[in-house]
Motif scaffolding. Sequence first.
Motif, PDB file in Angstrom:
ATOM      1  N   MET A   5       0.832  -1.206   0.000  1.00  0.00           N
ATOM      2  CA  MET A   5       0.000   0.000   0.000  1.00  0.00           C
ATOM      3  C   MET A   5       0.865   1.254   0.000  1.00  0.00           C
ATOM      4  N   ARG A   6       0.309   2.296  -0.564  1.00  0.00           N
ATOM      5  CA  ARG A   6       0.919   3.619  -0.396  1.00  0.00           C
ATOM      6  C   ARG A   6       0.145   4.316   0.703  1.00  0.00           C
ATOM      7  N   ILE A   7       0.875   4.785   1.709  1.00  0.00           N
ATOM      8  CA  ILE A   7       0.271   5.381   2.900  1.00  0.00           C
ATOM      9  C   ILE A   7       0.879   6.755   3.122  1.00  0.00           C
ATOM     10  N   VAL A   8       0.032   7.760   3.269  1.00  0.00           N
ATOM     11  CA  VAL A   8       0.488   9.125   3.527  1.00  0.00           C
ATOM     12  C   VAL A   8       0.158   9.477   4.975  1.00  0.00           C
ATOM     13  N   ILE A   9       1.159   9.973   5.700  1.00  0.00           N
ATOM     14  CA  ILE A   9       1.006  10.281   7.117  1.00  0.00           C
ATOM     15  C   ILE A   9       1.132  11.788   7.327  1.00  0.00           C
ATOM     16  N   ALA A  10       0.066  12.407   7.826  1.00  0.00           N
ATOM     17  CA  ALA A  10       0.115  13.827   8.187  1.00  0.00           C
ATOM     18  C   ALA A  10       0.760  13.960   9.555  1.00  0.00           C
ATOM     19  N   GLY A  11       1.663  14.938   9.679  1.00  0.00           N
ATOM     20  CA  GLY A  11       2.438  15.040  10.912  1.00  0.00           C
ATOM     21  C   GLY A  11       3.589  14.061  10.888  1.00  0.00           C
ATOM     22  N   GLY A  12       4.232  13.962   9.732  1.00  0.00           N
ATOM     23  CA  GLY A  12       5.195  12.903   9.470  1.00  0.00           C
ATOM     24  C   GLY A  12       6.449  12.905  10.312  1.00  0.00           C
ATOM     25  N   HIS A  13       6.714  14.010  11.040  1.00  0.00           N
ATOM     26  CA  HIS A  13       7.906  14.069  11.874  1.00  0.00           C
ATOM     27  C   HIS A  13       7.581  13.889  13.350  1.00  0.00           C
ATOM     28  N   GLY A  14       6.340  13.587  13.666  1.00  0.00           N
ATOM     29  CA  GLY A  14       5.967  13.389  15.059  1.00  0.00           C
ATOM     30  C   GLY A  14       6.505  12.085  15.622  1.00  0.00           C
ATOM     31  N   GLN A  15       6.440  11.965  16.937  1.00  0.00           N
ATOM     32  CA  GLN A  15       7.003  10.778  17.590  1.00  0.00           C
ATOM     33  C   GLN A  15       6.286   9.494  17.182  1.00  0.00           C
ATOM     34  N   ILE A  16       4.964   9.558  17.044  1.00  0.00           N
ATOM     35  CA  ILE A  16       4.223   8.390  16.580  1.00  0.00           C
ATOM     36  C   ILE A  16       4.512   8.135  15.113  1.00  0.00           C
ATOM     37  N   ALA A  17       4.500   9.192  14.312  1.00  0.00           N
ATOM     38  CA  ALA A  17       4.666   9.039  12.870  1.00  0.00           C
ATOM     39  C   ALA A  17       6.008   8.413  12.500  1.00  0.00           C
ATOM     40  N   LEU A  18       7.091   8.869  13.109  1.00  0.00           N
ATOM     41  CA  LEU A  18       8.401   8.302  12.775  1.00  0.00           C
ATOM     42  C   LEU A  18       8.464   6.819  13.116  1.00  0.00           C
ATOM     43  N   ARG A  19       7.877   6.437  14.231  1.00  0.00           N
ATOM     44  CA  ARG A  19       7.822   5.017  14.583  1.00  0.00           C
ATOM     45  C   ARG A  19       6.993   4.241  13.569  1.00  0.00           C
ATOM     46  N   LEU A  20       5.862   4.811  13.191  1.00  0.00           N
ATOM     47  CA  LEU A  20       4.984   4.146  12.244  1.00  0.00           C
ATOM     48  C   LEU A  20       5.635   4.028  10.873  1.00  0.00           C
ATOM     49  N   GLU A  21       6.334   5.058  10.457  1.00  0.00           N
ATOM     50  CA  GLU A  21       7.031   5.007   9.161  1.00  0.00           C
ATOM     51  C   GLU A  21       8.036   3.867   9.127  1.00  0.00           C
ATOM     52  N   ARG A  22       8.772   3.693  10.195  1.00  0.00           N
ATOM     53  CA  ARG A  22       9.744   2.592  10.231  1.00  0.00           C
ATOM     54  C   ARG A  22       9.043   1.232  10.152  1.00  0.00           C
ATOM     55  N   LEU A  23       7.951   1.087  10.874  1.00  0.00           N
ATOM     56  CA  LEU A  23       7.218  -0.180  10.862  1.00  0.00           C
ATOM     57  C   LEU A  23       6.637  -0.475   9.477  1.00  0.00           C
TER      58      LEU A  23
ATOM     59  N   SER B  25       7.241  -3.356   3.825  1.00  0.00           N
ATOM     60  CA  SER B  25       7.286  -3.148   2.369  1.00  0.00           C
ATOM     61  C   SER B  25       6.186  -2.232   1.837  1.00  0.00           C
ATOM     62  N   HIS B  26       5.630  -1.390   2.693  1.00  0.00           N
ATOM     63  CA  HIS B  26       4.687  -0.390   2.214  1.00  0.00           C
ATOM     64  C   HIS B  26       5.443   0.831   1.704  1.00  0.00           C
ATOM     65  N   ASP B  27       4.803   1.564   0.813  1.00  0.00           N
ATOM     66  CA  ASP B  27       5.334   2.820   0.273  1.00  0.00           C
ATOM     67  C   ASP B  27       4.777   3.940   1.134  1.00  0.00           C
ATOM     68  N   VAL B  28       5.636   4.666   1.839  1.00  0.00           N
ATOM     69  CA  VAL B  28       5.183   5.613   2.856  1.00  0.00           C
ATOM     70  C   VAL B  28       5.680   7.021   2.541  1.00  0.00           C
ATOM     71  N   ALA B  29       4.775   7.986   2.666  1.00  0.00           N
ATOM     72  CA  ALA B  29       5.144   9.401   2.571  1.00  0.00           C
ATOM     73  C   ALA B  29       4.706  10.101   3.848  1.00  0.00           C
ATOM     74  N   GLY B  30       5.528  11.027   4.312  1.00  0.00           N
ATOM     75  CA  GLY B  30       5.203  11.787   5.516  1.00  0.00           C
ATOM     76  C   GLY B  30       5.122  13.268   5.202  1.00  0.00           C
ATOM     77  N   VAL B  31       4.029  13.895   5.585  1.00  0.00           N
ATOM     78  CA  VAL B  31       3.841  15.331   5.361  1.00  0.00           C
ATOM     79  C   VAL B  31       4.455  16.100   6.521  1.00  0.00           C
ATOM     80  N   ILE B  32       5.370  17.016   6.207  1.00  0.00           N
ATOM     81  CA  ILE B  32       6.104  17.765   7.225  1.00  0.00           C
ATOM     82  C   ILE B  32       6.085  19.252   6.887  1.00  0.00           C
ATOM     83  N   ARG B  33       6.386  20.068   7.914  1.00  0.00           N
ATOM     84  CA  ARG B  33       6.313  21.528   7.737  1.00  0.00           C
ATOM     85  C   ARG B  33       7.592  22.125   7.164  1.00  0.00           C
ATOM     86  N   THR B  34       8.756  21.570   7.517  1.00  0.00           N
ATOM     87  CA  THR B  34      10.013  22.211   7.150  1.00  0.00           C
ATOM     88  C   THR B  34      10.982  21.228   6.507  1.00  0.00           C
ATOM     89  N   PRO B  35      11.793  21.683   5.559  1.00  0.00           N
ATOM     90  CA  PRO B  35      12.773  20.804   4.909  1.00  0.00           C
ATOM     91  C   PRO B  35      13.786  20.219   5.884  1.00  0.00           C
TER      92      PRO B  35
END
Length: 220
Positions: free
Chosen positions: A1-19, A24-34
């Motif tokens: 699956m392709r999964i987009v996470i809002a708040g991609g740099h948050g403590q939950i989001a970073l853990r979830l992205e790694r999992l 083997s999912h395709d993951v994108a995280g939405v963040i405020r700053t480069p």
Amino acid sequence: MRIVIAGGHGQIALRLERLLTARSHDVAGVIRTPEQAGDLRAAGAEPVILDLESTTVEEVTEVLKGADAVVFAAGGGGDGNRQRKETVDKGGAILFADAAERAGVRRYVVVSYMGADATHEGDEVFDYYLRAKGEADDYVRSRTGLDWTIVRSGAMKNEGGTGLVSLAERTGRGPVQRDDVAAVLAELLETPGTAGLTLELIGGTTPVKEAVAAVAAAKG
């Protein structure tokens, strides 16, 4: 699956992205700053720069096109700013829900909080937070046609995951490890039978996979 996470740099989001990338999912995280992009890449996720408080539903829709699921894990922060509870915790969740519908993404998982309630009273910052989360949850449930799941966690801790949780419509109050919250979210994303549920989550005695399977089975 392709999964987009809002708040991609948050403590939950970073853990979830790694999992999710480990699964083997395709993951994108939405963040405020480069400046946050490197941490997302290290977690295996594609960084997408987008400020929830200044973007439009059209811009978010473009980001979500082609996704299979969205996770709203953004928050207004713990700096005491009441206004950001409205613009991020409430407004951001509604914005992403509207954009998901426009983009044709049906699966929408919301990271909420135990006690979220649009009618909650009080003038402390946390009271504003509970109202904002409650209003956002109500909107997703009643004003969208998404396959939503809302997860209302207890107080989150950073003491290491146990892999054991209590997950139900009502659990009673208690703490939960952020590692375990992320594990539950990953399992929910892979369990479509949990759509339409508002679930409370605390630490417990049931392995994550079994806990998610149980709520899906109970829903029927």
